[in-house]
Design an enzyme around this catalytic site. Structure first.
Site, PDB file in Angstrom:
ATOM      1  N   ARG A  97      -7.177   2.541 -23.865  1.00 36.52           N
ATOM      2  CA  ARG A  97      -7.228   1.210 -23.737  1.00 36.52           C
ATOM      3  C   ARG A  97      -6.539   0.579 -22.784  1.00 36.52           C
ATOM      4  O   ARG A  97      -7.156  -0.838 -22.562  1.00 36.52           O
ATOM      5  CB  ARG A  97      -7.771   0.466 -25.190  1.00 36.52           C
ATOM      6  CG  ARG A  97      -9.185   1.420 -26.127  1.00 36.52           C
ATOM      7  CD  ARG A  97      -9.160   0.110 -27.802  1.00 36.52           C
ATOM      8  NE  ARG A  97      -9.814   1.550 -28.269  1.00 36.52           N
ATOM      9  CZ  ARG A  97      -9.612   0.805 -29.450  1.00 36.52           C
ATOM     10  NH1 ARG A  97      -9.087   0.363 -29.928  1.00 36.52           N
ATOM     11  NH2 ARG A  97     -10.635   1.196 -30.640  1.00 36.52           N
ATOM     12  N   GLU A 109       1.160   3.852   1.943  1.00 37.82           N
ATOM     13  CA  GLU A 109       1.712   4.429   2.714  1.00 37.82           C
ATOM     14  C   GLU A 109       3.565   3.895   3.143  1.00 37.82           C
ATOM     15  O   GLU A 109       4.556   3.799   3.645  1.00 37.82           O
ATOM     16  CB  GLU A 109       0.841   3.971   4.364  1.00 37.82           C
ATOM     17  CG  GLU A 109      -0.318   5.282   4.278  1.00 37.82           C
ATOM     18  CD  GLU A 109      -1.598   3.697   3.757  1.00 37.82           C
ATOM     19  OE1 GLU A 109      -0.744   3.289   2.500  1.00 37.82           O
ATOM     20  OE2 GLU A 109      -2.149   4.456   3.633  1.00 37.82           O
ATOM     21  N   SER A 129     -16.693   8.071 -40.498  1.00 40.63           N
ATOM     22  CA  SER A 129     -15.760   8.559 -39.952  1.00 40.63           C
ATOM     23  C   SER A 129     -14.210   8.318 -39.808  1.00 40.63           C
ATOM     24  O   SER A 129     -13.547   8.631 -39.086  1.00 40.63           O
ATOM     25  CB  SER A 129     -16.542   7.582 -38.334  1.00 40.63           C
ATOM     26  OG  SER A 129     -16.316   6.725 -38.241  1.00 40.63           O
ATOM     27  N   TRP A 147     -11.279   9.584 -40.839  1.00 36.28           N
ATOM     28  CA  TRP A 147     -10.640   9.952 -39.862  1.00 36.28           C
ATOM     29  C   TRP A 147     -11.454  11.540 -39.135  1.00 36.28           C
ATOM     30  O   TRP A 147     -11.229  12.786 -40.321  1.00 36.28           O
ATOM     31  CB  TRP A 147      -9.813   9.866 -39.379  1.00 36.28           C
ATOM     32  CG  TRP A 147      -9.132   8.055 -39.025  1.00 36.28           C
ATOM     33  CD1 TRP A 147      -8.338   8.043 -40.412  1.00 36.28           C
ATOM     34  CD2 TRP A 147      -9.861   6.981 -38.676  1.00 36.28           C
ATOM     35  NE1 TRP A 147      -7.939   6.018 -40.258  1.00 36.28           N
ATOM     36  CE2 TRP A 147      -8.800   6.248 -39.024  1.00 36.28           C
ATOM     37  CE3 TRP A 147     -10.035   6.959 -37.169  1.00 36.28           C
ATOM     38  CZ2 TRP A 147      -9.502   4.491 -38.211  1.00 36.28           C
ATOM     39  CZ3 TRP A 147      -9.966   5.634 -36.909  1.00 36.28           C
ATOM     40  CH2 TRP A 147      -9.576   4.407 -37.500  1.00 36.28           C
ATOM     41  N   HIS A 197       0.950  -1.378  -0.197  1.00 41.80           N
ATOM     42  CA  HIS A 197      -0.023   0.105  -0.580  1.00 41.80           C
ATOM     43  C   HIS A 197       0.877   0.844  -0.157  1.00 41.80           C
ATOM     44  O   HIS A 197       2.522   1.148   0.177  1.00 41.80           O
ATOM     45  CB  HIS A 197      -0.368  -0.073   0.610  1.00 41.80           C
ATOM     46  CG  HIS A 197      -2.146  -0.892   1.186  1.00 41.80           C
ATOM     47  ND1 HIS A 197      -3.494  -0.889   1.783  1.00 41.80           N
ATOM     48  CD2 HIS A 197      -2.017  -1.801   0.579  1.00 41.80           C
ATOM     49  CE1 HIS A 197      -4.382  -1.856   1.400  1.00 41.80           C
ATOM     50  NE2 HIS A 197      -3.390  -2.334   0.752  1.00 41.80           N
ATOM     51  N   ARG A 244      -3.591  -0.884 -29.744  1.00 44.80           N
ATOM     52  CA  ARG A 244      -1.463  -0.988 -30.594  1.00 44.80           C
ATOM     53  C   ARG A 244      -1.321  -0.356 -29.283  1.00 44.80           C
ATOM     54  O   ARG A 244      -1.221   0.789 -29.456  1.00 44.80           O
ATOM     55  CB  ARG A 244      -2.423  -0.956 -31.502  1.00 44.80           C
ATOM     56  CG  ARG A 244      -2.637  -2.545 -32.469  1.00 44.80           C
ATOM     57  CD  ARG A 244      -3.228  -2.316 -33.422  1.00 44.80           C
ATOM     58  NE  ARG A 244      -4.179  -1.328 -33.704  1.00 44.80           N
ATOM     59  CZ  ARG A 244      -4.987  -1.099 -34.742  1.00 44.80           C
ATOM     60  NH1 ARG A 244      -4.760  -0.744 -35.772  1.00 44.80           N
ATOM     61  NH2 ARG A 244      -6.457  -0.616 -34.434  1.00 44.80           N
ATOM     62  N   LEU A 250     -10.709  -3.051 -31.485  1.00 45.69           N
ATOM     63  CA  LEU A 250     -11.331  -2.734 -30.802  1.00 45.69           C
ATOM     64  C   LEU A 250      -9.978  -3.347 -29.615  1.00 45.69           C
ATOM     65  O   LEU A 250     -10.180  -3.229 -29.042  1.00 45.69           O
ATOM     66  CB  LEU A 250     -12.113  -3.473 -29.636  1.00 45.69           C
ATOM     67  CG  LEU A 250     -13.787  -2.724 -30.696  1.00 45.69           C
ATOM     68  CD1 LEU A 250     -14.800  -2.961 -29.895  1.00 45.69           C
ATOM     69  CD2 LEU A 250     -13.818  -1.079 -30.442  1.00 45.69           C
ATOM     70  N   ASP A 276     -18.332  -0.843 -39.229  1.00 50.59           N
ATOM     71  CA  ASP A 276     -16.654  -0.240 -39.061  1.00 50.59           C
ATOM     72  C   ASP A 276     -16.416  -1.105 -38.893  1.00 50.59           C
ATOM     73  O   ASP A 276     -14.852  -1.996 -39.076  1.00 50.59           O
ATOM     74  CB  ASP A 276     -16.104   0.621 -38.007  1.00 50.59           C
ATOM     75  CG  ASP A 276     -17.024   1.748 -37.775  1.00 50.59           C
ATOM     76  OD1 ASP A 276     -17.419   2.162 -39.470  1.00 50.59           O
ATOM     77  OD2 ASP A 276     -16.955   2.560 -36.893  1.00 50.59           O
TER      78      ASP A 276
END
Ligand code: AOF
Ligand code: ZN
Length: 382
Positions: free
Chosen positions: A189, A55, A173, A175, A53, A212, A209, A205
């Protein structure tokens, strides 16, 4: 009484804690600063889940630097723990080290660990709570929400044009944001448990996901699991997600349907997808709150990044299931009323019907701007 000095040391403790984002969850990030007569002796934080922890980390580095922690003050972002878990209680470490004052920002909501402040006081340690520290609060907010609501911490991310569109009317979309902004998303991610999207995005698309590490230099810390909300199970077996399900853990959240649904469920399972059934909402679709609760409870996913289209994001927003938003604003204007906004799903004729968000951070990334917002619950949940 907490002072301005206390706030200064708490800032350092909080920023140190944040370095462990993605490594300690579902437990809170915690940081600790040891100081004496206004001078810092050591800074420590909780680095890895189940390990030392903050501390003890600070006390160890204080000694390693040749300082005796006796008579020093500890600023800790969370009330020092007072119970045994993977680690022995921090209150004992503080008492043994001869710390004379402890300032903490947030009470430990964990019943198994609470009461550290009182225990320290009973040993003659001066204990103060420093309230109103937003970053210290944020460090343990996902943990507190998981304990109180059994829901994961949800961050929504999208890239939009200046006029607030995430895609053209035809759904193009790629980019909107710059490569630098997209690299940041990939890094983000690697700090969360799951990336969540809707079947609409999968069909439009065909995304991977995955996280990388595009710059090659940074090590990927966590491999985020991929989650698709797909009430009717229309994710194609030929999609990039299903084809890579053997390599990257993938969950499809659905709601029980007819025989054809059951057959698709079977094929997806055979292809290596973890299919998670949740009860339907009144519209017959997978209920989003139940979906998130099941991801937290049954799959132990505590932090989720949503990268979805307007309907799923709108549904999550309207159900008050999004905690934070990261918006990448790109210098582009479509000026087309049919271009896609980030979220849809209701009619809101009055501004009083808008949900309220607080701007926490602004950062310029090449030609884009990154904005961090958190839901402002002072105006009530919407
Ligand atoms: C502290 N300092 O640095 C942290 C605390 O399983 P364990 O033993 O690691 O305990 C985790 C719990 O301890 C966690 O849920 C929270 O209540 C507290 N975390 N407490 O005094 C720390 N990381
Ligand atoms: Zn502890």
């Amino acid at each position: 009484m907490a002072t301005d000095h206390d706030r200064f040391f708490m800032d350092i403790a909080a920023r140190s804690a944040l370095r462990a984002i993605g490594r300690v969850e579902p437990n809170p990030m915690v940081g600790c600063v040891l100081s004496r007569e206004g001078r810092i002796l050591a800074v420590g934080h909780h680095r890895v889940h189940g390990e030392l922890h903050a501390e003890r980390d600070a006390i160890a580095s204080c000694r390693a630097a040749g300082h005796d922690p006796r008579g020093s003050t500890a600023h800790v972002t969370l009330e020092p723990c007072n119970g045994v878990g993977n680690q022995p209680p921090c209150v004992e470490a503080l008492i043994e080290a001869g710390i004379t004052r402890v300032v903490y920002a947030v009470r430990d909501p964990n019943p198994a660990k609470a009461g550290g402040g009182d225990r320290l006081r009973s040993h003659g340690v001066i204990v103060d709570q420093l309230g109103g520290h937003p970053l210290a609060h944020r460090l343990s907010a996902p943990f507190r929400q998981l304990l109180s609501d059994e829901l994961p911490w949800v961050t929504a991310k999208w890239a939009q044009t200046i006029d607030g569109r995430i895609a053209t009317r035809d759904g193009e979309s790629k980019w909107i944001s710059s490569p630098a902004a997209r690299r940041r998303v990939h890094r983000f991610r690697s700090r969360i448990d799951a990336v969540l999207t809707g079947v609409g995005t999968v069909l439009a698309d065909n995304p991977m996901l995955t996280a990388r590490a595009e710059d090659g230099a940074r090590r990927v810390r966590r491999r985020a699991c991929r989650v698709v909300i797909d009430s009717r199970l229309s994710t194609p077996l030929s999609s990039a997600l299903v084809e890579s399900a053997g390599t990257y853990r993938t969950i499809i959240v659905t709601t029980p349907g007819d025989e054809a649904w059951a057959r698709r469920r079977e094929s997806l399972t055979r292809a290596g997808i973890d299919v998670l059934d949740v009860p339907p909402n009144p519209d017959g679709k997978a209920d989003l709150r139940q979906a998130l609760a099941a991801l937290a409870r049954q799959r132990e996913l505590s932090t989720i990044l949503v990268e979805a289209g307007p309907r799923l994001l709108g549904g999550l927003l309207l159900a008050s299931l999004v905690n934070e938003a990261i918006v990448h604003l790109a210098p582009m204007i479509l000026a087309d009323e049919h271009a896609r906004p980030c979220a849809t799903g209701r009619e809101a004729p009055l501004l009083s019907g808008a949900s309220r968000w607080r701007l926490d951070r602004v950062k310029r990334i090449g030609p884009d701007v990154e904005l961090w917002y958190s839901r402002d619950d002072r105006h009530g949940r919407q």
